[in-house]
Design a protein around this motif. Structure first.
Motif, PDB file in Angstrom:
ATOM      1  N   ASN A  61     146.798  57.945-126.450  1.00  0.00           N
ATOM      2  CA  ASN A  61     147.204  56.548-126.657  1.00  0.00           C
ATOM      3  C   ASN A  61     148.220  56.432-127.787  1.00  0.00           C
ATOM      4  O   ASN A  61     149.142  55.608-127.723  1.00  0.00           O
ATOM      5  CB  ASN A  61     145.984  55.671-126.941  1.00  0.00           C
ATOM      6  CG  ASN A  61     145.134  55.459-125.713  1.00  0.00           C
ATOM      7  OD1 ASN A  61     145.572  55.657-124.590  1.00  0.00           O
ATOM      8  ND2 ASN A  61     143.890  55.059-125.921  1.00  0.00           N
ATOM      9  N   SER A  62     148.073  57.239-128.809  1.00  0.00           N
ATOM     10  CA  SER A  62     149.017  57.231-129.928  1.00  0.00           C
ATOM     11  C   SER A  62     150.398  57.700-129.480  1.00  0.00           C
ATOM     12  O   SER A  62     151.414  57.088-129.823  1.00  0.00           O
ATOM     13  CB  SER A  62     148.482  58.120-131.051  1.00  0.00           C
ATOM     14  OG  SER A  62     149.411  58.191-132.095  1.00  0.00           O
ATOM     15  N   ALA A  65     151.992  54.937-127.319  1.00  0.00           N
ATOM     16  CA  ALA A  65     151.805  53.596-127.886  1.00  0.00           C
ATOM     17  C   ALA A  65     152.890  52.610-127.443  1.00  0.00           C
ATOM     18  O   ALA A  65     152.590  51.463-127.093  1.00  0.00           O
ATOM     19  CB  ALA A  65     151.752  53.669-129.409  1.00  0.00           C
ATOM     20  N   GLU A  66     154.124  53.033-127.452  1.00  0.00           N
ATOM     21  CA  GLU A  66     155.227  52.136-127.074  1.00  0.00           C
ATOM     22  C   GLU A  66     155.100  51.686-125.619  1.00  0.00           C
ATOM     23  O   GLU A  66     155.241  50.505-125.305  1.00  0.00           O
ATOM     24  CB  GLU A  66     156.554  52.861-127.285  1.00  0.00           C
ATOM     25  CG  GLU A  66     157.763  52.008-126.979  1.00  0.00           C
ATOM     26  CD  GLU A  66     159.064  52.755-127.218  1.00  0.00           C
ATOM     27  OE1 GLU A  66     160.039  52.434-126.516  1.00  0.00           O
ATOM     28  OE2 GLU A  66     159.112  53.654-128.079  1.00  0.00           O
ATOM     29  N   ALA A  69     152.109  49.304-125.119  1.00  0.00           N
ATOM     30  CA  ALA A  69     152.312  47.980-125.717  1.00  0.00           C
ATOM     31  C   ALA A  69     153.049  47.042-124.780  1.00  0.00           C
ATOM     32  O   ALA A  69     152.871  45.824-124.854  1.00  0.00           O
ATOM     33  CB  ALA A  69     153.077  48.104-127.027  1.00  0.00           C
ATOM     34  N   ASP A  70     153.839  47.619-123.854  1.00  0.00           N
ATOM     35  CA  ASP A  70     154.713  46.711-123.144  1.00  0.00           C
ATOM     36  C   ASP A  70     155.009  47.060-121.695  1.00  0.00           C
ATOM     37  O   ASP A  70     155.468  46.212-120.959  1.00  0.00           O
ATOM     38  CB  ASP A  70     155.935  46.622-124.056  1.00  0.00           C
ATOM     39  CG  ASP A  70     157.263  46.545-123.495  1.00  0.00           C
ATOM     40  OD1 ASP A  70     157.452  45.693-122.682  1.00  0.00           O
ATOM     41  OD2 ASP A  70     158.143  47.276-123.923  1.00  0.00           O
TER      42      ASP A  70
END
Length: 107
Positions: A61-62, A65-66, A69-70
């Motif tokens: 997930n890290s 992350a980007e 997020a979207d």
């Protein structure tokens, strides 16, 4: 670049996996044709040795992350050590859970 390719590139770079499948499952959900919003990742890496499942998932997930997020609505993670993969799953790829709704329509 397609989301599927970005996911694959980032995970290959971060984990040097022994096995990696990135599967776009968006077509199984209520999203626009050609969407890239629902994925299943099957990854086998030596980096997961001695790590609990939650830590493996947090690491992925890290890295993503980007995208999470979207761009990604759902990400099913199947993370294994080489021994786990060979012992339990190499012949039986796990199914992803059914989506309960929602989605990101292509705009």
């Amino acid at each position: 670049m397609k989301i599927e390719a970005v996911i694959e590139e980032k995970l290959l770079s971060a984990f040097s996996p022994i096995h990696l499948d990135v599967i776009n499952e968006s077509h199984q959900h209520n999203v626009a044709p050609g969407s890239e919003s629902h994925f299943k990742v099957i990854i086998v890496s030596k980096d997961f040795e001695g790590e609990r499942l939650i830590k493996r998932h947090r690491a992925i997930n890290s890295i993503l992350a980007e995208e999470l997020a979207d761009k990604i609505h759902a990400l099913a993670l199947h993370t294994y050590t080489e021994k786990e993969w060979k012992t339990y799953y190499a012949e039986n790829t796990p199914l992803s859970p059914k989506c309960l709704g929602g989605g990101k329509k292509a705009g």
